[in-house]
Each structure stands twice: as C-alpha cells, then as structure tokens.
Design a protein around this motif. Sequence first.
Motif, PDB file in Angstrom:
ATOM      1  N   GLU A  84      30.802  85.004 139.476  1.00  0.00           N
ATOM      2  CA  GLU A  84      30.372  86.375 139.785  1.00  0.00           C
ATOM      3  C   GLU A  84      28.867  86.467 139.827  1.00  0.00           C
ATOM      4  O   GLU A  84      28.290  87.081 140.721  1.00  0.00           O
ATOM      5  CB  GLU A  84      30.907  87.326 138.714  1.00  0.00           C
ATOM      6  N   ALA A  85      28.226  85.846 138.828  1.00  0.00           N
ATOM      7  CA  ALA A  85      26.763  85.903 138.769  1.00  0.00           C
ATOM      8  C   ALA A  85      26.157  85.284 140.016  1.00  0.00           C
ATOM      9  O   ALA A  85      25.072  85.656 140.442  1.00  0.00           O
ATOM     10  CB  ALA A  85      26.263  85.180 137.528  1.00  0.00           C
ATOM     11  N   ARG A  86      26.871  84.336 140.607  1.00  0.00           N
ATOM     12  CA  ARG A  86      26.339  83.695 141.807  1.00  0.00           C
ATOM     13  C   ARG A  86      26.784  84.421 143.070  1.00  0.00           C
ATOM     14  O   ARG A  86      26.657  83.894 144.171  1.00  0.00           O
ATOM     15  CB  ARG A  86      26.743  82.227 141.832  1.00  0.00           C
ATOM     16  N   GLY A  87      27.287  85.619 142.906  1.00  0.00           N
ATOM     17  CA  GLY A  87      27.521  86.485 144.060  1.00  0.00           C
ATOM     18  C   GLY A  87      28.880  86.333 144.705  1.00  0.00           C
ATOM     19  O   GLY A  87      29.094  86.808 145.815  1.00  0.00           O
ATOM     20  N   TYR A  88      29.830  85.693 144.012  1.00  0.00           N
ATOM     21  CA  TYR A  88      31.152  85.540 144.620  1.00  0.00           C
ATOM     22  C   TYR A  88      31.923  86.850 144.578  1.00  0.00           C
ATOM     23  O   TYR A  88      32.107  87.431 143.522  1.00  0.00           O
ATOM     24  CB  TYR A  88      31.944  84.450 143.890  1.00  0.00           C
ATOM     25  N   GLN A  89      32.357  87.336 145.722  1.00  0.00           N
ATOM     26  CA  GLN A  89      33.176  88.542 145.732  1.00  0.00           C
ATOM     27  C   GLN A  89      34.320  88.413 146.723  1.00  0.00           C
ATOM     28  O   GLN A  89      34.595  89.306 147.504  1.00  0.00           O
ATOM     29  CB  GLN A  89      32.357  89.809 145.978  1.00  0.00           C
ATOM     30  N   GLY A  90      34.983  87.266 146.697  1.00  0.00           N
ATOM     31  CA  GLY A  90      36.134  87.065 147.570  1.00  0.00           C
ATOM     32  C   GLY A  90      35.749  86.449 148.896  1.00  0.00           C
ATOM     33  O   GLY A  90      34.573  86.181 149.162  1.00  0.00           O
ATOM     34  N   GLY A  91      36.755  86.229 149.734  1.00  0.00           N
ATOM     35  CA  GLY A  91      36.548  85.480 150.960  1.00  0.00           C
ATOM     36  C   GLY A  91      35.790  86.220 152.056  1.00  0.00           C
ATOM     37  O   GLY A  91      35.225  85.611 152.950  1.00  0.00           O
ATOM     38  N   ARG A 116      22.731  91.461 141.897  1.00  0.00           N
ATOM     39  CA  ARG A 116      22.942  90.019 141.761  1.00  0.00           C
ATOM     40  C   ARG A 116      22.262  89.221 142.868  1.00  0.00           C
ATOM     41  O   ARG A 116      21.991  88.049 142.714  1.00  0.00           O
ATOM     42  CB  ARG A 116      24.441  89.709 141.730  1.00  0.00           C
ATOM     43  N   LYS A 117      21.993  89.896 144.007  1.00  0.00           N
ATOM     44  CA  LYS A 117      21.281  89.206 145.076  1.00  0.00           C
ATOM     45  C   LYS A 117      19.862  88.852 144.650  1.00  0.00           C
ATOM     46  O   LYS A 117      19.297  87.874 145.105  1.00  0.00           O
ATOM     47  CB  LYS A 117      21.229  90.088 146.328  1.00  0.00           C
ATOM     48  N   SER A 118      19.275  89.699 143.774  1.00  0.00           N
ATOM     49  CA  SER A 118      17.892  89.409 143.406  1.00  0.00           C
ATOM     50  C   SER A 118      17.761  88.674 142.075  1.00  0.00           C
ATOM     51  O   SER A 118      16.675  88.306 141.682  1.00  0.00           O
ATOM     52  CB  SER A 118      17.069  90.699 143.395  1.00  0.00           C
ATOM     53  N   VAL A 119      18.891  88.468 141.394  1.00  0.00           N
ATOM     54  CA  VAL A 119      18.835  87.779 140.097  1.00  0.00           C
ATOM     55  C   VAL A 119      19.470  86.396 140.214  1.00  0.00           C
ATOM     56  O   VAL A 119      20.616  86.266 140.615  1.00  0.00           O
ATOM     57  CB  VAL A 119      19.589  88.587 139.016  1.00  0.00           C
ATOM     58  N   GLY A 120      18.723  85.375 139.858  1.00  0.00           N
ATOM     59  CA  GLY A 120      19.281  84.019 139.819  1.00  0.00           C
ATOM     60  C   GLY A 120      19.373  83.599 138.370  1.00  0.00           C
ATOM     61  O   GLY A 120      18.394  83.599 137.648  1.00  0.00           O
ATOM     62  N   MET A 121      20.584  83.299 137.929  1.00  0.00           N
ATOM     63  CA  MET A 121      20.753  83.056 136.500  1.00  0.00           C
ATOM     64  C   MET A 121      21.389  81.696 136.240  1.00  0.00           C
ATOM     65  O   MET A 121      22.350  81.319 136.898  1.00  0.00           O
ATOM     66  CB  MET A 121      21.640  84.166 135.955  1.00  0.00           C
ATOM     67  N   VAL A 122      20.830  80.973 135.282  1.00  0.00           N
ATOM     68  CA  VAL A 122      21.431  79.708 134.856  1.00  0.00           C
ATOM     69  C   VAL A 122      21.922  79.872 133.429  1.00  0.00           C
ATOM     70  O   VAL A 122      21.178  80.296 132.554  1.00  0.00           O
ATOM     71  CB  VAL A 122      20.422  78.545 134.932  1.00  0.00           C
ATOM     72  N   PHE A 123      23.195  79.553 133.210  1.00  0.00           N
ATOM     73  CA  PHE A 123      23.797  79.763 131.899  1.00  0.00           C
ATOM     74  C   PHE A 123      23.596  78.570 130.979  1.00  0.00           C
ATOM     75  O   PHE A 123      23.148  77.517 131.389  1.00  0.00           O
ATOM     76  CB  PHE A 123      25.300  80.024 132.042  1.00  0.00           C
ATOM     77  N   GLN A 124      24.022  78.793 129.719  1.00  0.00           N
ATOM     78  CA  GLN A 124      23.837  77.770 128.700  1.00  0.00           C
ATOM     79  C   GLN A 124      24.619  76.490 128.986  1.00  0.00           C
ATOM     80  O   GLN A 124      24.098  75.408 128.882  1.00  0.00           O
ATOM     81  CB  GLN A 124      24.299  78.339 127.356  1.00  0.00           C
ATOM     82  N   ASN A 125      25.913  76.648 129.331  1.00  0.00           N
ATOM     83  CA  ASN A 125      26.752  75.455 129.481  1.00  0.00           C
ATOM     84  C   ASN A 125      26.815  75.012 130.942  1.00  0.00           C
ATOM     85  O   ASN A 125      27.409  75.678 131.774  1.00  0.00           O
ATOM     86  CB  ASN A 125      28.160  75.763 128.959  1.00  0.00           C
ATOM     87  N   PRO A 126      26.184  73.877 131.274  1.00  0.00           N
ATOM     88  CA  PRO A 126      26.093  73.491 132.680  1.00  0.00           C
ATOM     89  C   PRO A 126      27.444  73.122 133.279  1.00  0.00           C
ATOM     90  O   PRO A 126      27.637  73.211 134.481  1.00  0.00           O
ATOM     91  CB  PRO A 126      25.163  72.283 132.655  1.00  0.00           C
ATOM     92  N   ASP A 127      28.390  72.715 132.425  1.00  0.00           N
ATOM     93  CA  ASP A 127      29.675  72.272 132.944  1.00  0.00           C
ATOM     94  C   ASP A 127      30.490  73.424 133.508  1.00  0.00           C
ATOM     95  O   ASP A 127      31.133  73.298 134.545  1.00  0.00           O
ATOM     96  CB  ASP A 127      30.461  71.595 131.826  1.00  0.00           C
TER      97      ASP A 127
END
Lengths: 265, 279
Positions: free
Chosen positions: A224-231, B80-91
């Motif tokens: 979601e954080a990476r902008g996924y909102q379905g196909g 979310r288009k303007s925010v790029g976020m990297v989380f704690q757990n890379p996996d």
Amino acid sequence: MNNAFIIGQYIPGESIIHRLDPRTKITIIFFFVIIVFFANSIASYGLLTVFSIGSALATRIKLSYIIKGLTPVWFLIIFTFILHLVVTREGDVLFELLSFPVYSGAVAQGSAISLRFFLLILVTSLLTLTTSPIEITDAIESLLHPLKRIKFPVHELALMMSISLRFIPTLMQETEKISKAQASRGVDFKTGPIKERLQAIVPLLVPLFVSAFKRAEELAMAMEARGYQGGEGRTKLRELKIKPIDIVTFGIFCLIIIGLYLTRT
Amino acid sequence: MRQSFIEFNNVSFRYGEEHPWVLKNVSFVIYPDEWVAIIGHNGSGKSTIAKLINGLLFPQEGEIIVDGLKVSQDTIWEVRKSVGMVFQNPDNQFVGTTVRDDVAFGLENRGVPRPEMIKRIDSSLTAVSMNDYLLHEPHRLSGGQKQRVAIASILAISPKVIILDEATAMLDPTGRLEIMSTITEVQDKHNLALVTITHDLNEITKADRVIVMNDGKVWLEATPREVFTKKEELQLIGLDTPFVSKLADQLTNLGVEINNQPLSHEELLEELWISHSKM
Ligand SMILES: Nc1ncnc2c1ncn2[C@@H]1O[C@H](COP(=O)(O)OP(=O)(O)OP(=O)(O)O)[C@@H](O)[C@H]1O
Ligand SMILES: [Mg+2]
C-alpha cells in the motif's frame, strides 16, 4: 541432481522452446492434451510421439535427463500396462504368462494407454522445464484476461501466484531455521515412533504460521505504501510478445493436427 | 515563514480502544528541503509516526498535513505519491520475484510507461550499486542488499519526501556511509525532505534537525549539537551518546578546554588542536 524428479522443475536455457512465448506453449499443450485422445492408429500415435520427442530434443535438455527425471511416472506407466494385460480380454490369446492368458487386444490397449500417458506427462513437463514460474503466471494472467468481463479476479489471482512464488523460498529458509532452533532445544524430528514425530511438528508449524501472518501483514502495508491499489491503471514491466517463431510453431502444430486427422482410422 | 511540508498538529494515536496511547499530543513540522532525524528508544512510537505520515494509520486526535493535504481516506493515494518510505524489515517489503521486478512494482502502480520504467530502474539500482543483481531473487540477497533494493525502489519513484525507518540498520559502516551519501545527494539535487528514523545517536550527526521521542511524546526538538549537550538526560531515556561525545566529556572533566560539542572524530581533533595551541 542426477535423479531429481523433474516435474515442476525449471531449467534455464536459451533453446527455441525456452524462447517461445509462454502463452504459445500453454495453448499448444492445452490442445495437445485433447488431441492425444483422438489418436487411434499406429501412424497417428507415431506422429504424436515424433512431435513430443522432437519438442523434447528442441529444448536442448538431455533426453536421458528428462527420462530419468520421470522415474516415478515410469512405474505408473508400467503398472497401467500390466494391469491392462491382466484385465482386458479381447482378441486372440497370444501366449500365457504365469498361467494367465494374454490377449492381443490387451497388448494393443495397454500400449496405447501407456503411450498416451507418457506423451501427456512428457509434454506437460516440457512446459515447466522451459518456462520460469513467473512467465507461466504472466501467461495465465494474459490468457485469462477475457474473464475480467465476468468479474473474475484475474489480476489478483496472478498477483497471488507471484507473491507465493516470491515467498516460497523465504518460508523454506525459515522452516529450516526454526527446525534447527527447535532441534537445538531438544525437539527430535527424525527418530522415534510416528506419533511422536508428528507431535514434534507442532513446535515447528506454530512459529512458522505466526511469522507467515506477520509477514503477510507487513507486506500488505508495504504494498500500500508503495501505491498499490489494484490492477486498474497499472503498467507492466514484464511484457509478453508474440514473435515470428511463435507463429511458425503454431503452424507446425496445426500441421500435426491435420496429420492426425489424416492418419486416424 | 517557510512553507511546511509535513505538519503534525496535536496528534494522538493508539492501536485500539483497549491499547495504551502510543503517541500523545505530538506536534512538529518538517520543511520541504530539510533532513530531520527522529530518534527514540524501542517502542517510543517512531515507526508509528512514519505510518501516520502516509496514511497507513489514522490518528484518533489531531491532524496531519502532508504537502498541503490533510491525510485522510480520500487523500491517501495523492499523499502516497509524494512519500517514499522504507520500512524496518527489508524482507517483508520485497514484493517482486526479482530485484528488477521489485523496483518496478512502485512504478507499475503509478502507471509509468515501460521504456521510462527501464531507465529509472537502471539508474536507481546503479545509485545503490545493485545493478549487477538485476535478476537475483530475494532469497539470494543478504539483508543489507535487500535494504539497498528497497532504497532503490523509492529513489525510482522520485518522491518529495523520503522516510527511512531504520532502513540502513543492516548495512555495514561503509555501506551505510555510501547509501547515506547517495541519498543526501539525491535530496540536495531534487530538494527533497528526508526523515531518518533511528535509535542510534551516531546517525543523527549529519541531520539538520533532530526530534527526540520519549514514550510517545516529543521530548526535544533541536540541532544535533544541542542534543549532544544533554548526555545525562539522553541516557535516562535510554539513548547512548556516541563515543566521540563521551570522550569529549571526559576530556573536559580532566580540564581540557573544548568549546564546541564535537560530532565526529575530525571535529574533536580540531578542538584538541585549538586547545593545544592555546596552551
Ligand atoms: N500493530 C500494533 N498493534 C498494537 N500495538 C502496536 C502495534 N505496533 C506497535 N505497537 C505498539 O506501539 C508502540 C510504538 O511502536 P513503534 O513501532 O512505533 O515503536 P518504534 O519507536 O518504532 O520502536 P522500534 O525502535 O523498536 O522500532 C509500542 O509500544 C508497540 O508495542
Ligand atoms: Mg520502529
């Protein structure tokens, strides 16, 4: 890796078959599975056998490797054949085997069915041998695309498949880690009565499930954080393209179908 | 008065009715081109702040404004288009089956055309020195390499703010320096806001401003240098000051004259020089 069971295994390569569009391969196999049941003469079986073995050779994977890799399947095929010898009672008695009469019809039917079985397994395993799982996923997404009209969740299905593919190795690594951790705490997976060994699996499964759910939750959040909102409105990096080689292959397959029609009795 | 980019106005948050408040009346602003470090002990609410910024969670009280938009169900996709976020757990943020597919994921979501996508994947992976691993699957990468890929994925979408939630924790010291210099370069070039979250005081020295969190509250907002002058208090809230800073203190105790709180070995050396030549 000499005797590895090859169904479902992918062997990367650069052969013609590897380079075919996965949709071409899936479609051809789909029709092949149907037409195998239409063969009814020695010539028609011969034609399909030549096609299958020819395709197997075209993958540039050693034929002996494929044949060996199908070992468990061989047992099934031989078993089917023997079963037919014993059960079917058509035609003349050819000879007696351990005081069982063997009929000519039994040999004919037994060989036909075993051959069919072999050809089906061979051709379908060629798909997984030469096509990476993600390519198969893409092909399924593309082939099922028309079903979107009837609200079938094609994109979601494909995404689910690709995420499973991505996490299977991760979860395997985790299983190994947990089983080592539990073994070091004295859990014994390898010896003892079946009942105890089954019980020993519980301390393996519980942490595995807990961590799988946690992963799923975090992954959903990251998506979601990476902008996924379905196909809808998505573009794709991996693209499938029908190349001339695909059309030629299709042509050859059509010739096989025509040949089959002509050689049937 | 500068225009703020991210604004927290009296934000309180808890994970549920029966849970305790994780953030209590938190307010701060972050400006469009500054580097803010958020630091605090485990469980002080840092990751929660990050998730509130791009609408993965919503506050029960107060409001959050990002790039002029109040974060709400209706605006999350814009935000979310303007925010790029990297989380704690890379996996658990690696979505693609290969490195290339993973970097592509964010671009695909934004509907970036394929040729453009290929260009951006290439340049962002080069920026984190991972372009030799284009077709590697995640299980063939180390934790640090996965973090690099995660960072490449957000560089590729060229956001207006980059939030790193302990995103360099798994990198070795050289790797961390390398990645941080890449990120600050990008930040400088595109005038981005950068928010780094950490519990290691060593990592705040280069930030423009530091927000110290303690137990769900903003405990201090100051420059790194000011933060290091409060050693005893920092230790009380579970944060250990860096070696250089402790050394400087001990030297002061021994009567060596050190005027400016040093942030690095070089600065300490400089101070010692000066005090030596005065003698
Ligand atoms: N999904 C959740 N449900 C309930 N409580 C949660 C959840 N996630 C975090 N918490 C609680 O919220 C508090 C703050 O968590 P948060 O993850 O923001 O801390 P943090 O400052 O990022 O810590 P760390 O340095 O360990 O990453 C913690 O007390 C934690 O137990
Ligand atoms: Mg955290």
